[in-house]
Structure formats: C-alpha cells, structure tokens
Design a protein around this motif. Structure first.
Motif, PDB file in Angstrom:
ATOM      1  N   LYS A  90       0.844  -1.191   0.000  1.00 23.72           N
ATOM      2  CA  LYS A  90       0.000   0.000   0.000  1.00 23.72           C
ATOM      3  C   LYS A  90       0.881   1.242   0.000  1.00 23.72           C
ATOM      4  CE  LYS A  90      -3.941   2.282   0.521  1.00 23.72           C
ATOM      5  NZ  LYS A  90      -5.042   2.244  -0.476  1.00 23.72           N
ATOM      6  N   VAL A  91       0.564   2.193  -0.885  1.00 18.17           N
ATOM      7  CA  VAL A  91       1.228   3.495  -0.882  1.00 18.17           C
ATOM      8  C   VAL A  91       0.385   4.447  -0.036  1.00 18.17           C
ATOM      9  CG1 VAL A  91       2.033   5.433  -2.274  1.00 18.17           C
ATOM     10  CG2 VAL A  91       2.241   3.103  -3.151  1.00 18.17           C
ATOM     11  N   VAL A  92       0.998   5.054   0.977  1.00 17.24           N
ATOM     12  CA  VAL A  92       0.261   5.939   1.878  1.00 17.24           C
ATOM     13  C   VAL A  92       0.981   7.278   1.995  1.00 17.24           C
ATOM     14  CG1 VAL A  92      -0.665   4.019   3.219  1.00 17.24           C
ATOM     15  CG2 VAL A  92       1.476   5.090   3.930  1.00 17.24           C
ATOM     16  N   GLN A  93       0.213   8.293   2.358  1.00 14.40           N
ATOM     17  CA  GLN A  93       0.775   9.601   2.680  1.00 14.40           C
ATOM     18  C   GLN A  93       0.598   9.849   4.169  1.00 14.40           C
ATOM     19  OE1 GLN A  93      -0.709  12.768   0.139  1.00 14.40           O
ATOM     20  NE2 GLN A  93       1.106  12.539  -1.130  1.00 14.40           N
ATOM     21  N   MET A  94       1.665  10.318   4.799  1.00 19.45           N
ATOM     22  CA  MET A  94       1.648  10.567   6.234  1.00 19.45           C
ATOM     23  C   MET A  94       2.254  11.931   6.526  1.00 19.45           C
ATOM     24  SD  MET A  94       3.067   6.862   7.540  1.00 19.45           S
ATOM     25  CE  MET A  94       3.252   7.516   9.204  1.00 19.45           C
ATOM     26  N   ASP A  95       1.870  12.473   7.660  1.00 17.54           N
ATOM     27  CA  ASP A  95       2.503  13.713   8.102  1.00 17.54           C
ATOM     28  C   ASP A  95       3.987  13.470   8.342  1.00 17.54           C
ATOM     29  OD1 ASP A  95       0.092  15.031   8.042  1.00 17.54           O
ATOM     30  OD2 ASP A  95      -0.351  14.652  10.161  1.00 17.54           O
ATOM     31  N   ALA A  96       4.804  14.436   7.985  1.00 14.09           N
ATOM     32  CA  ALA A  96       6.241  14.325   8.237  1.00 14.09           C
ATOM     33  C   ALA A  96       6.483  14.312   9.741  1.00 14.09           C
ATOM     34  CB  ALA A  96       6.979  15.483   7.584  1.00 14.09           C
ATOM     35  N   LYS A 133       6.123  18.755   4.932  1.00 15.37           N
ATOM     36  CA  LYS A 133       4.872  18.431   5.616  1.00 15.37           C
ATOM     37  C   LYS A 133       4.420  16.982   5.438  1.00 15.37           C
ATOM     38  CE  LYS A 133       3.000  23.139   5.457  1.00 15.37           C
ATOM     39  NZ  LYS A 133       1.840  23.985   5.048  1.00 15.37           N
ATOM     40  N   LYS A 134       4.823  16.333   4.328  1.00 14.20           N
ATOM     41  CA  LYS A 134       4.286  15.010   4.024  1.00 14.20           C
ATOM     42  C   LYS A 134       5.383  14.023   3.626  1.00 14.20           C
ATOM     43  CE  LYS A 134      -0.248  15.629   4.398  1.00 14.20           C
ATOM     44  NZ  LYS A 134      -1.107  14.816   5.304  1.00 14.20           N
ATOM     45  N   HIS A 135       5.141  12.740   3.991  1.00 16.54           N
ATOM     46  CA  HIS A 135       5.933  11.618   3.504  1.00 16.54           C
ATOM     47  C   HIS A 135       5.030  10.750   2.627  1.00 16.54           C
ATOM     48  CE1 HIS A 135       9.316  12.522   5.948  1.00 16.54           C
ATOM     49  NE2 HIS A 135       8.849  12.048   7.089  1.00 16.54           N
ATOM     50  N   THR A 136       5.551  10.286   1.492  1.00 17.30           N
ATOM     51  CA  THR A 136       4.877   9.247   0.715  1.00 17.30           C
ATOM     52  C   THR A 136       5.655   7.960   0.923  1.00 17.30           C
ATOM     53  OG1 THR A 136       4.145  10.849  -0.949  1.00 17.30           O
ATOM     54  CG2 THR A 136       4.094   8.519  -1.565  1.00 17.30           C
ATOM     55  N   ILE A 137       4.969   6.939   1.449  1.00 12.12           N
ATOM     56  CA  ILE A 137       5.649   5.727   1.905  1.00 12.12           C
ATOM     57  C   ILE A 137       5.005   4.495   1.282  1.00 12.12           C
ATOM     58  CG2 ILE A 137       6.081   4.282   3.942  1.00 12.12           C
ATOM     59  CD1 ILE A 137       6.341   6.862   5.555  1.00 12.12           C
ATOM     60  N   LEU A 138       5.835   3.561   0.839  1.00 17.86           N
ATOM     61  CA  LEU A 138       5.373   2.276   0.340  1.00 17.86           C
ATOM     62  C   LEU A 138       5.466   1.257   1.472  1.00 17.86           C
ATOM     63  CD1 LEU A 138       4.518   0.320  -1.933  1.00 17.86           C
ATOM     64  CD2 LEU A 138       6.947   0.036  -2.467  1.00 17.86           C
ATOM     65  N   LEU A 139       4.310   0.739   1.894  1.00 13.06           N
ATOM     66  CA  LEU A 139       4.258  -0.291   2.925  1.00 13.06           C
ATOM     67  C   LEU A 139       4.186  -1.662   2.265  1.00 13.06           C
ATOM     68  CD1 LEU A 139       1.534   1.243   5.288  1.00 13.06           C
ATOM     69  CD2 LEU A 139       4.017   1.468   5.486  1.00 13.06           C
ATOM     70  N   SER A 140       4.871  -2.635   2.828  1.00 12.13           N
ATOM     71  CA  SER A 140       4.823  -4.002   2.308  1.00 12.13           C
ATOM     72  C   SER A 140       4.841  -4.977   3.481  1.00 12.13           C
ATOM     73  CB  SER A 140       6.013  -4.270   1.384  1.00 12.13           C
ATOM     74  OG  SER A 140       5.967  -5.592   0.886  1.00 12.13           O
ATOM     75  N   ALA A 141       3.875  -5.883   3.500  1.00 15.87           N
ATOM     76  CA  ALA A 141       3.794  -6.889   4.564  1.00 15.87           C
ATOM     77  C   ALA A 141       3.842  -8.276   3.932  1.00 15.87           C
ATOM     78  CB  ALA A 141       2.509  -6.719   5.367  1.00 15.87           C
ATOM     79  N   THR A 142       4.698  -9.136   4.474  1.00 13.43           N
ATOM     80  CA  THR A 142       4.918 -10.475   3.928  1.00 13.43           C
ATOM     81  C   THR A 142       4.573 -11.526   4.973  1.00 13.43           C
ATOM     82  OG1 THR A 142       6.733  -9.646   2.560  1.00 13.43           O
ATOM     83  CG2 THR A 142       6.630 -12.022   2.898  1.00 13.43           C
ATOM     84  N   ASP A 143       3.924 -12.594   4.531  1.00  9.80           N
ATOM     85  CA  ASP A 143       3.550 -13.692   5.417  1.00  9.80           C
ATOM     86  C   ASP A 143       4.777 -14.222   6.160  1.00  9.80           C
ATOM     87  OD1 ASP A 143       3.245 -16.798   5.828  1.00  9.80           O
ATOM     88  OD2 ASP A 143       1.205 -16.019   5.701  1.00  9.80           O
ATOM     89  N   LYS A 144       4.744 -14.137   7.488  1.00 11.15           N
ATOM     90  CA  LYS A 144       5.914 -14.481   8.302  1.00 11.15           C
ATOM     91  C   LYS A 144       6.258 -15.965   8.215  1.00 11.15           C
ATOM     92  CE  LYS A 144       6.397 -12.407  12.234  1.00 11.15           C
ATOM     93  NZ  LYS A 144       6.263 -11.986  13.659  1.00 11.15           N
ATOM     94  N   SER A 145       5.261 -16.837   8.276  1.00 16.46           N
ATOM     95  CA  SER A 145       5.543 -18.277   8.262  1.00 16.46           C
ATOM     96  C   SER A 145       6.162 -18.709   6.940  1.00 16.46           C
ATOM     97  CB  SER A 145       4.262 -19.073   8.536  1.00 16.46           C
ATOM     98  OG  SER A 145       3.284 -18.825   7.539  1.00 16.46           O
ATOM     99  N   LEU A 146       5.700 -18.116   5.829  1.00 19.70           N
ATOM    100  CA  LEU A 146       6.266 -18.452   4.520  1.00 19.70           C
ATOM    101  C   LEU A 146       7.717 -18.002   4.424  1.00 19.70           C
ATOM    102  CD1 LEU A 146       5.774 -19.454   1.561  1.00 19.70           C
ATOM    103  CD2 LEU A 146       5.321 -17.066   1.001  1.00 19.70           C
ATOM    104  N   LEU A 147       7.982 -16.779   4.833  1.00 17.60           N
ATOM    105  CA  LEU A 147       9.339 -16.259   4.738  1.00 17.60           C
ATOM    106  C   LEU A 147      10.295 -17.039   5.634  1.00 17.60           C
ATOM    107  CD1 LEU A 147      11.131 -14.249   3.392  1.00 17.60           C
ATOM    108  CD2 LEU A 147      10.478 -12.536   5.085  1.00 17.60           C
ATOM    109  N   GLU A 148       9.834 -17.457   6.791  1.00 18.10           N
ATOM    110  CA  GLU A 148      10.684 -18.258   7.675  1.00 18.10           C
ATOM    111  C   GLU A 148      10.992 -19.621   7.056  1.00 18.10           C
ATOM    112  OE1 GLU A 148       8.515 -18.167  11.336  1.00 18.10           O
ATOM    113  OE2 GLU A 148       9.434 -16.271  11.986  1.00 18.10           O
ATOM    114  N   GLN A 149      10.033 -20.177   6.299  1.00 15.79           N
ATOM    115  CA  GLN A 149      10.296 -21.410   5.550  1.00 15.79           C
ATOM    116  C   GLN A 149      11.443 -21.204   4.568  1.00 15.79           C
ATOM    117  OE1 GLN A 149       6.694 -22.623   3.485  1.00 15.79           O
ATOM    118  NE2 GLN A 149       6.439 -24.360   4.864  1.00 15.79           N
ATOM    119  N   TYR A 150      11.372 -20.112   3.816  1.00 19.35           N
ATOM    120  CA  TYR A 150      12.392 -19.825   2.812  1.00 19.35           C
ATOM    121  C   TYR A 150      13.759 -19.595   3.455  1.00 19.35           C
ATOM    122  CZ  TYR A 150       8.893 -19.223  -0.936  1.00 19.35           C
ATOM    123  OH  TYR A 150       7.915 -19.415  -1.872  1.00 19.35           O
ATOM    124  N   ILE A 151      13.775 -18.845   4.549  1.00 21.07           N
ATOM    125  CA  ILE A 151      15.043 -18.557   5.230  1.00 21.07           C
ATOM    126  C   ILE A 151      15.708 -19.855   5.685  1.00 21.07           C
ATOM    127  CG2 ILE A 151      16.049 -17.533   7.316  1.00 21.07           C
ATOM    128  CD1 ILE A 151      13.969 -15.262   7.003  1.00 21.07           C
TER     129      ILE A 151
END
Length: 356
Positions: A90-96, A133-151
């Motif tokens: 998700k791309v979000v805008q937040m206060d600086a 005044k503003k930050h534009t931020i790209l948020l990314s969330a990854t399934d923890k159990s899947l990533l731990e499998q790969y690691i």
C-alpha cells in the motif's frame, strides 16, 4: 578499508510451484551483464502457492539449482520473490514526523490498511517522496511463516536471504525500469496469472487469478492425445493463432481465456474507480512462460483494446553468459532477473529494507 557489502553480486531466486530460477547480474553501459543463471523443474505438490509442502524434496531441488548452474555464483546472499497472494502492499501519505516517531506511526498506519494481524507478517517500508509536511511511503507486509520457511531452506544449502519482495516489484524493475507510463503487467505463469498496475513508477495494485498455463497444456494433451512435453510445444508454437495447425489448438483454448479477460477488465475498472488521481492505463506488458504463446499478444491487444508492448532488457551479448541468455530466457526469467538487479539499489547493511 573496504566495507563489507552483502548486496555486492547478490543473486535473485524465483521459486514458483513448478520451477526454481536463479540469476546473478548487474547493469553496465553495454547492457545487463549476466554472471550466472539456471532453472530446475519442480514436481507437482512439492510447493503449492509458494508454500513448501515437501521440505526434503524442495531442499533437493534447490541444491540442484546451485550445483548445475550456468556460470558461477559469486556470493552466498540471495534475494527472493514472495507470491503476491502472500503479500500486501500500500502506498500511503503521512505527516512528516521525526525519525524517532516514524516507526510507530508507520505500524499504526499499516494496521489500518492490511486485513491481517501484523503479528503474522513481516512489515517493511520504503520512503518514496518527502517534503516538509508530508511523507509518501510504500508499505509491504509479507507472510511471516512463509518467509521463515524460505530462510530455513536457503540456510540448509549454505545460502542467506537478505531481501524478500513481491514478485511484481522484481518484474517492474526488470521490464519497466524508471518508466512512469501507466502500465498493466500480466505475468502468465504455469500455476497462476498475476496482474500488477504500475503508475508513476510504483506498483499501485496487484491481483492474482488461478489461470494456469499448465492447465492449458494438460487440456491440449488430453484432447489431442499428446504427451505433456508435446502439448507444451503445441501451445507455444500454435497457441491462439487461427492460421496455425488449422486453428485446432486455438479452438481448444479460446474459451478458457474468458475468465482471464473478465478479471483483467475488473482490475482495470477497480483501479480507475478507487485510486485517487489514477491515470488511464496506456499499455500492457506480458511476461512469464505463457507470454511466448503464439497469438497471445494479438488476442489480448484486440480484446482489451490496449497496446501490447514488451520491452526486453538489453543483455550484453559480448559476454559468455549473455550470449546464452536469449530473449526467450528473459521472458521466463523476468522475476529472477529483477531480483538480481535489486542488489544494485542497496547500501551496505540495509537488509530487508526497513523493518518496524
């Protein structure tokens, strides 16, 4: 004294339900230089929707990937792709805010947008734009159990994952680079088809449909009494072209594309309706093994009334590995190539972007 940089020559590894692919590469003035690449098939059932179902077999295939590689991997550090179904962005805008307050604010913002508990996900973020005044931020969330499998899997073959990112990010990097033209990427894979809308140089929206290239192959094999390898070749050579094989293969497949076309139109409509300041999609880019099917470009262009434009990255053919990395390879290895190029964007010790 030279500072150790784990991103120097880190390689990309793309793991799908039916294939593992690896690329080590970097950009040069003469095009992308390929140092190593390889692919190994995966038997059905070992990996399903990205999840490892048979760990011993998956480890065996990963060992084969590294053992039989074309060229030589120069680093134990890997950058891997995570299936779109296992990630949220998700791309979000937040206060600086001051740096000390930013991490907590980002976590709160993510909780408002992602439909799963952050306790089950690895949350990372990247600062795209900033002002007083503003930050534009790209948020990314990854399934923890899947990533731990790969690691764990990579550690068992003496390799180390330093970045995990959605497949769409890697594909955008490989095919679009810094382009800001609103584009729909269609990744036609063996087990699924993924869509990604890119606008202003950012992946804005992704979606996945269970439209499978392998199902098309099995249909041809069944109806024409062919072996799977023969059916795959027939799909690629004849595909949706009514003038090839007297249109026999096209007639078998054409109705199967209706759900895909419907889903693409729904995604385009959703994007246009729900994204602020959204610009109309101007072109479509195809990749994945299914993009090599005869007639697929013409069919989708005419059906969707959009230009199909496949920008093939320039590969330095003067080098030994580059001469072997054909245009056909580029289309199949797009995700792995984009992952490999991610290594050039990192600074020393900036692992897994920023985690909060």
């Amino acid at each position: 004294m030279k500072i150790f940089n784990p991103f120097d020559r880190a390689h990309g590894v793309d793991i799908s339900d039916f294939m593992m692919r690896l690329v080590e590469a970097r950009t040069t003035k003469k095009g992308i230089e390929i140092f190593a690449f390889h692919e190994v098939p995966i038997d059905p059932g070992i990996i399903q929707e990205g999840e490892i179902k048979n760990y011993a077999k998956a480890k065996e295939q990963l060992e084969r990937l590294y053992k039989k590689i074309n060229g030589r991997v120069n680093s134990p550090f890997a950058i891997v792709a995570v299936p779109e179904r296992k990630t949220f962005t998700k791309v979000v805008q937040m206060d600086a805010l001051p740096p000390a307050e930013l991490a907590e604010a980002i976590r709160w913002e993510a909780e408002q947008h992602f439909p799963v508990s952050l306790e089950e996900m690895y949350l990372t973020w990247s600062l795209l734009q900033t002002s007083e005044k503003k930050h534009t931020i790209l948020l990314s969330a990854t399934d923890k159990s899947l990533l731990e499998q790969y690691i764990e899997l990579f550690a068992d073959v003496q390799k180390h994952i330093i970045i995990a990112e959605p497949e769409s990010f890697a594909i955008q990097r490989a095919l679009l680079g810094q382009s800001t033209i609103p584009t729909l990427i269609i990744d036609l894979g063996a087990s699924k088809t993924s869509l990604a809308i890119v606008s202003r140089g950012i992946v804005q929206y992704t979606s996945t449909i269970s439209f499978s290239g392998r199902e098309l192959t099995l249909l041809i094999a069944k109806e024409l009494n062919l072996k799977e390898e023969q059916a795959e070749r027939a799909k690629t050579l004849f595909g949706l072209n009514p003038k090839k094989s007297k249109g026999v293969v096209r007639d078998l497949l054409i109705d199967k594309f209706s759900p895909l076309v419907q889903h693409i139109n729904e995604v385009l409509q959703y994007y246009q309706t729900n994204f602020d300041q959204s610009q109309p999609i101007q072109k479509i880019v195809l990749c994945g093994g299914g993009s090599q099917m005869e007639g697929i470009h013409t069919f989708l262009s005419e059906t969707l009334r959009l230009e199909i434009n496949n920008p093939i990255p320039l590969i330095n053919k003067n080098k030994k590995m580059g001469s072997k990395f054909t245009e056909k390879k580029v289309l199949s290895f797009t995700t792995a190539l984009g992952l490999a190029l991610r290594s050039e964007l990192q600074k020393p010790f900036q692992m897994l972007s920023k985690t909060v």
